[in-house]
Design an enzyme around this catalytic site. Structure first.
Site: not given
Ligand code: PGA
Length: 248
Positions: A165, A94, A209, A11, A9, A96, A171
């Site tokens: 998640e 997601h 992460s 982003k 992903n 976010e 993140g």
């Molecule tokens: P990350 O993000 O691996 O940077 O924690 C995962 C995601 O948000 O899909």
């Protein structure tokens, strides 16, 4: 699940030149991979992925899709439009998007439905915040989020991918432990089993992460069928290490 599924992903990162470098490096490293691999890019770059990855094993996806079919929805992209660019997956719900764009469980469920209707596999994200975990509400939250998708999509539910998640792991560098992740994955699997006889073939991804160092122990868990990778998907070497871990 036999084959694991690793999805990057990106982003809101990248650009024409950077994407090209990253894609070439990733595709060059895929020859020994025995798992499925995809990257979800900002929608503007989907034609670039279609052009560069068409002849490779790499699949590509979008990070969102409209809950509407077509019409007066300024700025939105429909599932049918994404499909024209060879999109196989669309991330929906997601955290976010739930957090910054106010997406409700109902909206997320409808997005999954639009994707399925266009022949795109929705990657439905669920996960609890730190406050919800600390209050002991993890199970209730993820079950509520998934229940909305099951309710709206009925028997088509067997065609989705689910990504657990935990919001506190995204993140932050704080990956869930394999035991913590497996515990929630087992709950989600049980919920899917109650909804469809095909639950075993639904890929349950872990995201938050995940990195080259901890991927193998997460992917070894019974109900973890792959990963949704944010930060580590932006570096070819890191992403390919996770792909290698999923290929054992
Ligand atoms: P990350 O993000 O691996 O940077 O924690 C995962 C995601 O948000 O899909």
């Amino acid at each position: 699940m036999s084959d694991k599924l690793i999805v990057g992903n990106w982003k809101m990162n990248g650009g024409l030149a950077a994407n090209q470098d990253l894609l070439h490096a990733v595709m060059a490293g895929l020859s020994g991979a025995s798992c499925s691999v995809a990257v979800c890019a900002p929608a503007l770059y989907l034609p670039q992925l279609q052009q560069l990855a068409a002849q490779s094993a790499l699949r590509w996806g979008a990070q969102d899709v409209s809950a509407h079919e077509q019409g007066a929805f300024t700025g939105e992209l429909s599932a049918a439009m994404l499909r024209e660019f060879g999109v196989r997956y669309a991330i929906v719900g997601h955290s976010e998007r739930r957090q910054y764009h106010g997406e409700t469980d109902t909206v997320v469920a409808t997005k999954a439905q639009r994707a399925l209707a266009a022949g795109i596999t929705p990657i439905v994200c669920v996960g609890e915040t730190l406050a919800e975990r600390e209050a002991g509400h993890t199970e209730e939250v993820v079950k509520r989020q998934l229940a909305a998708v099951i309710h709206t999509n009925g028997h088509c539910i067997s065609e989705i991918v689910v990504a657990y998640e935990p919001v506190w792991a995204i993140g932050t560098g704080k990956t869930a432990s394999p035991e913590q992740a497996q515990q929630v994955h087992a709950l989600l699997r049980a919920q899917l089993k109650a909804a469809t006889a095909q639950a075993q073939r639904i890929a349950l991804l872990y995201g938050g992460s995940m990195n080259a160092a901890d991927a193998a122990s997460l992917l070894a868990q019974t109900d973890i069928d792959g990963g949704l990778i944010g930060g580590a998907s932006l570096k070819a070497a890191d992403f390919l290490s996770i792909v290698a871990a999923a290929s054992h």
